[in-house]
Design a protein around this motif. Sequence first.
Motif, PDB file in Angstrom:
ATOM      1  N   LEU A  36       1.216   0.706   3.925  1.00  9.46           N
ATOM      2  CA  LEU A  36       0.289   0.880   2.804  1.00  9.46           C
ATOM      3  C   LEU A  36       1.032   1.273   1.537  1.00  9.46           C
ATOM      4  O   LEU A  36       0.630   0.891   0.430  1.00  9.46           O
ATOM      5  N   ALA A  37       2.124   2.010   1.687  1.00  7.56           N
ATOM      6  CA  ALA A  37       2.876   2.470   0.515  1.00  7.56           C
ATOM      7  C   ALA A  37       3.435   1.305  -0.299  1.00  7.56           C
ATOM      8  O   ALA A  37       3.647   1.438  -1.506  1.00  7.56           O
ATOM      9  N   GLY A  38       3.654   0.151   0.334  1.00  2.45           N
ATOM     10  CA  GLY A  38       4.214  -0.974  -0.386  1.00  2.45           C
ATOM     11  C   GLY A  38       3.309  -2.182  -0.475  1.00  2.45           C
ATOM     12  O   GLY A  38       3.756  -3.277  -0.837  1.00  2.45           O
ATOM     13  N   CYS A  39       2.036  -2.036  -0.140  1.00  2.00           N
ATOM     14  CA  CYS A  39       1.119  -3.181  -0.125  1.00  2.00           C
ATOM     15  C   CYS A  39      -0.113  -2.862  -0.968  1.00  2.00           C
ATOM     16  O   CYS A  39      -1.020  -2.142  -0.521  1.00  2.00           O
ATOM     17  N   VAL A  44      -6.126  -1.789  -1.917  1.00  2.00           N
ATOM     18  CA  VAL A  44      -7.430  -2.136  -2.478  1.00  2.00           C
ATOM     19  C   VAL A  44      -8.467  -2.253  -1.371  1.00  2.00           C
ATOM     20  O   VAL A  44      -9.596  -1.759  -1.495  1.00  2.00           O
ATOM     21  N   GLU A  45      -8.088  -2.899  -0.268  1.00  2.93           N
ATOM     22  CA  GLU A  45      -9.034  -3.064   0.838  1.00  2.93           C
ATOM     23  C   GLU A  45      -9.372  -1.721   1.474  1.00  2.93           C
ATOM     24  O   GLU A  45     -10.511  -1.463   1.863  1.00  2.93           O
ATOM     25  N   LEU A  46      -8.386  -0.839   1.580  1.00  4.76           N
ATOM     26  CA  LEU A  46      -8.631   0.496   2.137  1.00  4.76           C
ATOM     27  C   LEU A  46      -9.647   1.248   1.292  1.00  4.76           C
ATOM     28  O   LEU A  46     -10.568   1.882   1.834  1.00  4.76           O
ATOM     29  N   GLU A  47      -9.518   1.162  -0.024  1.00  3.20           N
ATOM     30  CA  GLU A  47     -10.461   1.847  -0.909  1.00  3.20           C
ATOM     31  C   GLU A  47     -11.850   1.237  -0.784  1.00  3.20           C
ATOM     32  O   GLU A  47     -12.857   1.951  -0.818  1.00  3.20           O
ATOM     33  N   ARG A  48     -11.923  -0.088  -0.620  1.00  3.45           N
ATOM     34  CA  ARG A  48     -13.220  -0.747  -0.476  1.00  3.45           C
ATOM     35  C   ARG A  48     -13.923  -0.282   0.803  1.00  3.45           C
ATOM     36  O   ARG A  48     -15.105   0.065   0.786  1.00  3.45           O
ATOM     37  N   VAL A  49     -13.190  -0.249   1.904  1.00  3.28           N
ATOM     38  CA  VAL A  49     -13.781   0.174   3.174  1.00  3.28           C
ATOM     39  C   VAL A  49     -14.156   1.647   3.118  1.00  3.28           C
ATOM     40  O   VAL A  49     -15.214   2.055   3.599  1.00  3.28           O
ATOM     41  N   ALA A  50     -13.287   2.466   2.514  1.00  2.65           N
ATOM     42  CA  ALA A  50     -13.579   3.900   2.409  1.00  2.65           C
ATOM     43  C   ALA A  50     -14.812   4.143   1.554  1.00  2.65           C
ATOM     44  O   ALA A  50     -15.639   5.012   1.857  1.00  2.65           O
ATOM     45  N   ALA A  51     -14.954   3.364   0.477  1.00  3.99           N
ATOM     46  CA  ALA A  51     -16.126   3.512  -0.390  1.00  3.99           C
ATOM     47  C   ALA A  51     -17.401   3.152   0.366  1.00  3.99           C
ATOM     48  O   ALA A  51     -18.439   3.811   0.213  1.00  3.99           O
TER      49      ALA A  51
END
Length: 272
Positions: A36-39, A44-51
């Motif tokens: 995740l640190a380099g992708c 963006v997808e992580l933030e979308r799912v978390a939201a």
Amino acid sequence: MSGEQQKGCPEWGVMLNGFVDGELDAVHAAQFEAHLAGCASCGVELERVAAMRRVVGQPGVKWSMPEEVRSRVLGGISLEHAVTGSGWNPAAADRGIWARALRIIRQWSLVPSLAALAASAFLFINAPHRDAAVEDQIIASHVRSLLADHLADVQTSDRHTVKPWFNGKIDFSPPVVDLAGQGFPLIGGRVDYVDGKVVAALIYRARGHVINLFIWPDAPATQGRVARDGYNMSEWSSDGLVFWAISDISAEDLAVFRDSFRAQASPGEVLP
């Protein structure tokens, strides 16, 4: 590429969802965080799912089964076992509930309301416990701190340096105590991310072993000890703060650390 925006890396999709749900073990969580640190795409997808999870978790969105409904379903299971003579202990209802619910659904499938209740009971009783997810995150954060060069943001044994370092980085004041006299010298502190929030992490040593102590504001928790994946964890709370200590030292030594920390904490910061 089509007009639809790419949603993260396909090969990391399963791990991403497991990470958001707190279902990854410590090793896989550390691997995903390194990716995740380099992708940026996965970020963006992580933030979308978390939201989306935050929206689902809002009051009035997530439905909880009323206790009276759960009691009726478990009563039906108890009756079914009484009729068949197989015997059933209500106190052990959570064990094997899936198999029992399936049998009831098959036997009483012509009664839609009861079948729905049985299925709902399975979903309700077997919902992932929040503490289990927090434990996974605690382990992942501990392992990550040992693997990466990020054990401490402020590295010093002076608690008067560590405590003010947190000012402006978190919205609470964590207690910082010197336990060198008890065999647990302070190494330093850092900020970390656990249970959807930025938390304080204090680092101590115990005969060459690292103890991570995570602290954040939360509702009072029941003091308890957990052993998982080769690590011992101890949870307690006081004065509006929750504390999670984790290390590979023995459970007995970790209990000594916990008791020493509580005893040395300033009365204005943590209640005895």
